[in-house]
Design a protein around this motif. Structure first.
Motif, short mmCIF file in Angstrom:
data_model
loop_
_atom_site.label_atom_id
_atom_site.label_comp_id
_atom_site.label_asym_id
_atom_site.label_seq_id
_atom_site.Cartn_x
_atom_site.Cartn_y
_atom_site.Cartn_z
N ARG A 260 -91.02 -14.31 -43.43
CA ARG A 260 -90.11 -15.09 -44.30
C ARG A 260 -90.36 -16.33 -43.68
NH1 ARG A 260 -86.77 -18.29 -44.16
NH2 ARG A 260 -85.84 -18.04 -42.25
N ALA A 264 -91.80 -19.79 -46.70
CA ALA A 264 -90.63 -20.46 -46.56
C ALA A 264 -91.71 -22.07 -46.67
CB ALA A 264 -89.41 -20.60 -46.75
N THR A 275 -89.09 -19.19 -52.05
CA THR A 275 -89.57 -17.92 -50.69
C THR A 275 -89.63 -16.44 -51.62
OG1 THR A 275 -87.33 -18.28 -52.24
CG2 THR A 275 -87.43 -20.38 -50.61
N SER A 277 -86.86 -13.02 -50.62
CA SER A 277 -86.00 -11.68 -50.07
C SER A 277 -86.43 -11.05 -49.07
CB SER A 277 -84.62 -12.05 -50.67
OG SER A 277 -84.42 -13.03 -51.41
N ASN A 309 -83.76 -16.27 -49.50
CA ASN A 309 -85.07 -16.41 -48.60
C ASN A 309 -84.18 -15.66 -47.52
OD1 ASN A 309 -86.59 -17.78 -47.14
ND2 ASN A 309 -85.35 -19.72 -47.56
#
Length: 332
Positions: A260, A264, A275, A277, A309
């Motif tokens: 992740r 980002a 981003t 999730s 995010n």
């Protein structure tokens, strides 16, 4: 070895008629038992990703109860990396490498050595059998490649949704145990659902062509930051699924959060920063695919609610029975 005869045609038809990796492995094991004899001690090592980045794993071995333990140990506890380097140096026309206790048949695909069949030297393979064995192994590899290419999403080149369902069923049924058992440490399987945050804004502001480019770049980042033996799927639209083994939930969380963070920190052309999730769940206890997806989806929803995010484990949800009613909040 007297069983090696003119059955190559029937074996070829048997292999190319298989429509899943599991049944293909079973068919090859059955053929090898017929070719080598029930008393032969052998082990098949292969990189199921069809990539030299993945060290070949022990896919299956002879199972006869009468086999001597020391012979089974010899073929099932091979130091693979140095043997693989030795096989890579062989000429393409070399079909057999003879070692102290073993006979090794390299398995190639597009000129690359992706695995090998190890046969204990108690059963000497005559030169007349090399060609038949190599033909069977070659058909196996090409059928595996055919199955994989038919299950690839055309935009991202990730595995597709149909393959996702099949893979979850296989893992829950224990049919992918070869990947977990290749490690000395006990591992469990985890499944994550990842969603690009506010993707609708990308399509609305930059158009669907740029939207597809964002999906493609996220797919590439996911694929390159997971191990070769992990499974990364395009689940649908801007959603992805990842299925991977880890020692425990903490390690799974750390891995997902690391990926992740990479996404980002990546600057996307024209769009800037994007981003994702994630929500994830351990694949334990026999259950339906839809049940595991629902759990991961609830965890993903919580990540969206908490500000996007981020990564959430289903086990950490306070209300594991909550629904997805979002009111006026644009979560996706």
């Amino acid at each position: 070895m007297e069983k090696i005869s003119s059955c190559g045609y029937e074996w070829t038809i048997g292999l190319i008629s298989q429509n899943s990796e599991h049944t293909l492995d079973s068919c090859l094991a059955k053929i090898l038992n017929q070719l080598l004899g029930e008393s032969c001690v052998y082990a098949f090592y292969f990189s199921k990703s069809l990539s030299i980045r993945q060290t070949p794993c022990l896919t299956f071995a002879s199972m006869g109860e009468q086999l001597k333990n020391e012979h089974k140990i010899a073929v099932e506890e091979i130091d693979v990396p140095p043997l693989l380097e030795r096989l890579k140096k062989l000429n393409q026309d070399v079909q057999l490498l003879s070692l102290a206790q073993l006979q090794i048949l390299p398995v190639r695909y597009q000129g690359l050595v992706l695995g090998f069949l190890a046969v204990h030297d108690q059963s000497i393979i005559p030169s007349s059998g090399h060609t038949v064995l190599n033909h069977v192994l070659n058909v196996y590899v090409h059928q595996l490649a055919t199955l994989q290419y038919a299950r690839v999403d055309p935009l991202t080149q990730l595995l597709n949704r149909q393959t996702f369902d099949e893979k979850i069923i296989d893992i829950v049924a224990g049919k992918d145990a070869w990947l977990v058992r290749d490690s000395e440490q006990k591992k469990s399987w985890y499944m994550a659902i990842a969603d690009i945050d506010l993707f609708k804004h990308v399509n609305d502001n930059y158009g669907h062509v740029i939207g597809d480019e964002v999906i493609l770049l996220v797919a590439q980042l996911l694929k390159s930051n997971f191990r070769v033996g992990d499974y990364v799927f395009r689940y649908g639209g801007e959603e992805f699924a990842i299925v991977f083994p880890c020692r425990d939930e903490g390690e799974a969380m750390q891995k997902l959060d690391s990926v992740r963070g990479v996404i980002a920190d990546t600057r996307f052309p024209q769009v800037g920063n994007v981003t994702i999730s994630m929500g994830f769940v351990e694949l334990k206890d026999a259950g339906q695919v839809a049940e595991f997806v629902n759990r991961a989806d609830r965890a993903l929803y919580q990540s969206k609610q908490d500000g996007r995010n981020r990564v959430t484990a289903f086990s950490n949800l306070k209300d594991k029975g909550c629904d997805h009613s979002s009111g006026d909040i644009e979560l996706f």
